[in-house]
Design an enzyme around this catalytic site. Sequence first.
Site, PDB file in Angstrom:
ATOM      1  N   ASP A  50      -0.788   6.835   3.787  1.00  0.00           N
ATOM      2  CA  ASP A  50       0.180   6.471   4.825  1.00  0.00           C
ATOM      3  C   ASP A  50       1.445   5.873   4.215  1.00  0.00           C
ATOM      4  OD1 ASP A  50      -1.928   7.165   6.387  1.00  0.00           O
ATOM      5  OD2 ASP A  50      -2.074   5.269   7.483  1.00  0.00           O
ATOM      6  N   GLU A  71     -12.023   1.722  13.790  1.00  0.00           N
ATOM      7  CA  GLU A  71     -13.338   1.215  13.360  1.00  0.00           C
ATOM      8  C   GLU A  71     -13.684  -0.092  14.079  1.00  0.00           C
ATOM      9  OE1 GLU A  71     -15.724   2.558  10.965  1.00  0.00           O
ATOM     10  OE2 GLU A  71     -14.542   4.297  11.516  1.00  0.00           O
ATOM     11  N   LYS A  86     -11.366  -6.033   9.123  1.00  0.00           N
ATOM     12  CA  LYS A  86     -10.170  -5.602   9.868  1.00  0.00           C
ATOM     13  C   LYS A  86     -10.072  -6.320  11.221  1.00  0.00           C
ATOM     14  CE  LYS A  86      -7.861  -2.394   7.479  1.00  0.00           C
ATOM     15  NZ  LYS A  86      -6.404  -2.301   7.330  1.00  0.00           N
ATOM     16  N   GLY A 145       0.818  -1.219   0.000  1.00  0.00           N
ATOM     17  CA  GLY A 145       0.000   0.000   0.000  1.00  0.00           C
ATOM     18  C   GLY A 145       0.842   1.255   0.000  1.00  0.00           C
ATOM     19  N   THR A 192      -7.428  -0.536  13.071  1.00  0.00           N
ATOM     20  CA  THR A 192      -8.214   0.690  12.983  1.00  0.00           C
ATOM     21  C   THR A 192      -9.173   0.899  14.156  1.00  0.00           C
ATOM     22  OG1 THR A 192     -10.034   1.691  11.723  1.00  0.00           O
ATOM     23  CG2 THR A 192      -9.734  -0.651  11.432  1.00  0.00           C
ATOM     24  N   ALA A 251      -5.054  -1.947   1.763  1.00  0.00           N
ATOM     25  CA  ALA A 251      -6.428  -2.309   2.133  1.00  0.00           C
ATOM     26  C   ALA A 251      -7.420  -1.590   1.230  1.00  0.00           C
ATOM     27  CB  ALA A 251      -6.716  -1.908   3.576  1.00  0.00           C
ATOM     28  N   ARG A 307      -4.672  12.894   1.678  1.00  0.00           N
ATOM     29  CA  ARG A 307      -5.831  12.043   1.954  1.00  0.00           C
ATOM     30  C   ARG A 307      -6.664  11.879   0.680  1.00  0.00           C
ATOM     31  NH1 ARG A 307      -7.980   8.018   5.021  1.00  0.00           N
ATOM     32  NH2 ARG A 307      -9.186   8.796   6.770  1.00  0.00           N
ATOM     33  N   TYR A 326     -16.118  -3.317   6.408  1.00  0.00           N
ATOM     34  CA  TYR A 326     -14.696  -2.956   6.544  1.00  0.00           C
ATOM     35  C   TYR A 326     -14.181  -3.339   7.935  1.00  0.00           C
ATOM     36  CZ  TYR A 326     -10.672   0.163   7.396  1.00  0.00           C
ATOM     37  OH  TYR A 326      -9.440   0.680   7.757  1.00  0.00           O
TER      38      TYR A 326
HETATM   39  P1  NAP Z   1      -5.321   4.484   1.273  1.00  0.00           P
HETATM   40  O1  NAP Z   1      -4.809   5.850   0.993  1.00  0.00           O
HETATM   41  O2  NAP Z   1      -6.671   4.096   0.812  1.00  0.00           O
HETATM   42  O3  NAP Z   1      -4.249   3.453   0.681  1.00  0.00           O
HETATM   43  C1  NAP Z   1      -4.537   2.082   0.557  1.00  0.00           C
HETATM   44  C2  NAP Z   1      -3.416   1.391  -0.182  1.00  0.00           C
HETATM   45  O4  NAP Z   1      -3.755  -0.001  -0.310  1.00  0.00           O
HETATM   46  C3  NAP Z   1      -3.177   1.904  -1.607  1.00  0.00           C
HETATM   47  O5  NAP Z   1      -1.793   1.925  -1.856  1.00  0.00           O
HETATM   48  C4  NAP Z   1      -3.859   0.843  -2.462  1.00  0.00           C
HETATM   49  O6  NAP Z   1      -3.294   0.720  -3.744  1.00  0.00           O
HETATM   50  C5  NAP Z   1      -3.528  -0.407  -1.654  1.00  0.00           C
HETATM   51  N1  NAP Z   1      -4.393  -1.534  -2.002  1.00  0.00           N
HETATM   52  C6  NAP Z   1      -5.745  -1.586  -2.037  1.00  0.00           C
HETATM   53  N2  NAP Z   1      -6.159  -2.817  -2.388  1.00  0.00           N
HETATM   54  C7  NAP Z   1      -5.051  -3.560  -2.586  1.00  0.00           C
HETATM   55  C8  NAP Z   1      -4.820  -4.909  -2.966  1.00  0.00           C
HETATM   56  N3  NAP Z   1      -5.798  -5.747  -3.266  1.00  0.00           N
HETATM   57  N4  NAP Z   1      -3.525  -5.330  -3.070  1.00  0.00           N
HETATM   58  C9  NAP Z   1      -2.501  -4.495  -2.816  1.00  0.00           C
HETATM   59  N5  NAP Z   1      -2.659  -3.196  -2.469  1.00  0.00           N
HETATM   60  C10 NAP Z   1      -3.915  -2.753  -2.343  1.00  0.00           C
HETATM   61  O7  NAP Z   1      -5.276   4.184   2.848  1.00  0.00           O
HETATM   62  P2  NAP Z   1      -4.478   4.941   4.018  1.00  0.00           P
HETATM   63  O8  NAP Z   1      -5.342   6.024   4.556  1.00  0.00           O
HETATM   64  O9  NAP Z   1      -3.101   5.222   3.576  1.00  0.00           O
HETATM   65  O10 NAP Z   1      -4.478   3.797   5.134  1.00  0.00           O
HETATM   66  C11 NAP Z   1      -3.434   2.835   5.209  1.00  0.00           C
HETATM   67  C12 NAP Z   1      -3.920   1.632   5.993  1.00  0.00           C
HETATM   68  O11 NAP Z   1      -4.297   2.025   7.303  1.00  0.00           O
HETATM   69  C13 NAP Z   1      -5.133   0.917   5.423  1.00  0.00           C
HETATM   70  O12 NAP Z   1      -4.984  -0.453   5.708  1.00  0.00           O
HETATM   71  C14 NAP Z   1      -6.298   1.483   6.217  1.00  0.00           C
HETATM   72  O13 NAP Z   1      -7.359   0.559   6.236  1.00  0.00           O
HETATM   73  C15 NAP Z   1      -5.654   1.663   7.567  1.00  0.00           C
HETATM   74  N6  NAP Z   1      -6.169   2.732   8.401  1.00  0.00           N
HETATM   75  C16 NAP Z   1      -6.273   4.002   7.935  1.00  0.00           C
HETATM   76  C17 NAP Z   1      -6.688   5.019   8.781  1.00  0.00           C
HETATM   77  C18 NAP Z   1      -6.777   6.452   8.318  1.00  0.00           C
HETATM   78  O14 NAP Z   1      -7.413   7.246   9.017  1.00  0.00           O
HETATM   79  N7  NAP Z   1      -6.131   6.814   7.223  1.00  0.00           N
HETATM   80  C19 NAP Z   1      -6.989   4.727  10.123  1.00  0.00           C
HETATM   81  C20 NAP Z   1      -6.855   3.408  10.571  1.00  0.00           C
HETATM   82  C21 NAP Z   1      -6.424   2.424   9.710  1.00  0.00           C
HETATM   83  P3  NAP Z   1      -3.874   1.516  -5.039  1.00  0.00           P
HETATM   84  O15 NAP Z   1      -3.226   2.875  -4.985  1.00  0.00           O
HETATM   85  O16 NAP Z   1      -3.426   0.664  -6.158  1.00  0.00           O
HETATM   86  O17 NAP Z   1      -5.367   1.565  -4.859  1.00  0.00           O
HETATM   87  O1  F7E Z   2     -15.947   9.303   7.481  1.00  0.00           O
HETATM   88  C1  F7E Z   2     -19.133  11.006   8.100  1.00  0.00           C
HETATM   89  C2  F7E Z   2     -19.171   9.505   7.953  1.00  0.00           C
HETATM   90  O2  F7E Z   2     -15.090   8.376   5.326  1.00  0.00           O
HETATM   91  C3  F7E Z   2     -15.861   9.920   8.729  1.00  0.00           C
HETATM   92  C4  F7E Z   2     -10.776   5.391   6.943  1.00  0.00           C
HETATM   93  O3  F7E Z   2      -9.468   5.873   6.806  1.00  0.00           O
HETATM   94  O4  F7E Z   2     -10.933   6.206   9.197  1.00  0.00           O
HETATM   95  C5  F7E Z   2     -11.531   6.280   7.919  1.00  0.00           C
HETATM   96  O5  F7E Z   2     -12.886   5.844   7.967  1.00  0.00           O
HETATM   97  C6  F7E Z   2     -17.266  10.236   9.241  1.00  0.00           C
HETATM   98  C7  F7E Z   2     -18.265   9.093   9.114  1.00  0.00           C
HETATM   99  O6  F7E Z   2     -13.746   8.094   7.436  1.00  0.00           O
HETATM  100  C8  F7E Z   2     -19.610  12.376   4.775  1.00  0.00           C
HETATM  101  O7  F7E Z   2     -20.494   9.015   8.049  1.00  0.00           O
HETATM  102  C9  F7E Z   2     -20.405  12.712   6.761  1.00  0.00           C
HETATM  103  O8  F7E Z   2     -19.046   8.987  10.288  1.00  0.00           O
HETATM  104  O9  F7E Z   2     -13.855  10.290   6.391  1.00  0.00           O
HETATM  105  P1  F7E Z   2     -14.642   9.052   6.551  1.00  0.00           P
HETATM  106  P2  F7E Z   2     -14.103   6.815   8.321  1.00  0.00           P
HETATM  107  O10 F7E Z   2     -15.329   6.158   7.898  1.00  0.00           O
HETATM  108  O11 F7E Z   2     -13.988   7.235   9.751  1.00  0.00           O
HETATM  109  C10 F7E Z   2     -10.902   4.892   9.784  1.00  0.00           C
HETATM  110  C11 F7E Z   2     -10.201   4.978  11.116  1.00  0.00           C
HETATM  111  C12 F7E Z   2     -10.345   3.866   8.880  1.00  0.00           C
HETATM  112  O12 F7E Z   2      -9.784   2.862   9.313  1.00  0.00           O
HETATM  113  C13 F7E Z   2     -10.741   3.942   7.444  1.00  0.00           C
HETATM  114  O13 F7E Z   2      -9.808   3.237   6.639  1.00  0.00           O
HETATM  115  O14 F7E Z   2     -17.785  11.307   8.454  1.00  0.00           O
HETATM  116  N1  F7E Z   2     -19.476  11.741   6.860  1.00  0.00           N
HETATM  117  N2  F7E Z   2     -20.503  13.124   5.488  1.00  0.00           N
HETATM  118  C14 F7E Z   2     -18.959  11.506   5.643  1.00  0.00           C
HETATM  119  N3  F7E Z   2     -18.001  10.654   5.227  1.00  0.00           N
HETATM  120  C15 F7E Z   2     -17.667  10.685   3.904  1.00  0.00           C
HETATM  121  N4  F7E Z   2     -16.686   9.870   3.458  1.00  0.00           N
HETATM  122  N5  F7E Z   2     -18.314  11.514   3.018  1.00  0.00           N
HETATM  123  C16 F7E Z   2     -19.287  12.385   3.407  1.00  0.00           C
HETATM  124  O15 F7E Z   2     -19.823  13.120   2.590  1.00  0.00           O
END
Ligand code: NAP
Ligand code: F7E
Length: 363
Positions: free
Chosen positions: A14, A130, A156, A9, A128, A83, A187, A152
């Site tokens: 990240d 979540e 996880k 990823g 996460t 992911a 992001r 999701y």
């Molecule tokens: P992101 O921007 O969506 O990046 C996801 C990465 O996973 C991308 O490089 C994507 O590649 C790759 N990927 C998706 N499906 C794949 C597959 N089948 N095989 C190989 N690679 C694949 O996510 P992020 O925000 O950087 O988050 C990184 C990780 O932390 C994820 O596992 C996410 O679930 C977890 N996480 C994120 C948050 C947050 O707030 N950001 C919080 C908690 C946990 P492509 O570019 O090719 O799509």
């Molecule tokens: O939603 C509300 C929505 O999609 C945050 C991922 O990185 O963090 C992320 O998941 C909140 C939710 O992130 C819109 O309903 C309102 O309650 O930005 P989000 P997420 O669902 O918290 C966790 C920790 C991960 O692990 C995940 O990979 O915002 N919301 N209005 C909306 N959300 C979106 N996307 N779009 C809206 O228009």
Amino acid sequence: MQKTALITGVTGQDGSFLAEFLLDKGYDVHGTIRRSSVDFRERIAHLEGTPRFHLHYADLGDSMSLMQVIGKVRPDEIYNLAAQSHVQVSFDVPEFTANVDATGVLRILEAVRLCGLTRTCRIYQASTSELYGKVEEVPQNEKTPFHPYSPYAVAKLYGYWIVKEYREAYDMFCCSGILFNHESERRGETFVTRKITLAAARIAQGKQEKLYLGNLSSLRDWGYAKDYVECMWLILQNEKPEDFVIATGEQHSVREFCQLAFHHVGIELEFSGEGENEKGIDKATGRVLVEVSPDFYRPTDVVNLWGDPSKAKRELGWNPTKTSFQELVKIMVDADMAKVAVEKASEHIRTNLAEYLEKGIVK
Ligand code: NAP
Ligand code: F7E
């Protein structure tokens, strides 16, 4: 001795920050990418060509590709960040999400075992907040019970437990970082924070009329992704393999995020109305700039995330408030204001050029 890290990823938010961080620490950094008909390597384009940065094709749904890359690179550390990371999308593609986010973790662990790296390779799993889902206590720490509330999160949860299982069954150094939401100028544009900062920038520069959002009352503990990747590394440098909650310890609503983002572009928003009828109105002009659309409601929504990062602070020496919420919003808005300004300038150049070509002013 120079260490070797493998990041799955690496093209994500990240992954790109972590690659920069590890290169700065002197690591040899390998990342996995997926074949795509268009180029999605924008976030790592500046790293390509760096001698210690290498890319390999692999997919978390494909054991053979993982075995090949892990066997070839023989990493000291694996950061499994790949992911299907969008919660709302997981309701549309639940099986794919399970395959990548749950079974994908198992494939990595097994590949490490089958390549004979059980004793030498440390593994970080991107867990996460979540997992807490329909929360059973506030704030949430490492001992809070899980209650996943989306496909999701359920996927996880498997990833979390299989990591724990391999740690105990095979004595492997594998850990989960239970990361709360972390955001940045990199992001993805469909996550709520980035959707808001991009819309605020576009509205301020006359490129968008309105922003449509879902649940404005949802509460999140938002941190800065650049600070969080340091913690992923710290977790793997720890003496013992353990899981950690990574969060800021502060909570804000989507509505508050919106008000602050618009404030940074010079628009003071006032919210009035309730539920689907709530609107964000520009105090100076009376224009409605934000509306609620049920299209962005989720079948089940996680609405009260708030992390307690005491353990990471105490045991890893990590500073959860390095970048404040206010600074985070400003970083994102400033970056999107610049992005929109560049887009506008290039549109202007394209339009003028088309006119000059038509009039024969330039050939
Ligand atoms: P992101 O921007 O969506 O990046 C996801 C990465 O996973 C991308 O490089 C994507 O590649 C790759 N990927 C998706 N499906 C794949 C597959 N089948 N095989 C190989 N690679 C694949 O996510 P992020 O925000 O950087 O988050 C990184 C990780 O932390 C994820 O596992 C996410 O679930 C977890 N996480 C994120 C948050 C947050 O707030 N950001 C919080 C908690 C946990 P492509 O570019 O090719 O799509
Ligand atoms: O939603 C509300 C929505 O999609 C945050 C991922 O990185 O963090 C992320 O998941 C909140 C939710 O992130 C819109 O309903 C309102 O309650 O930005 P989000 P997420 O669902 O918290 C966790 C920790 C991960 O692990 C995940 O990979 O915002 N919301 N209005 C909306 N959300 C979106 N996307 N779009 C809206 O228009």
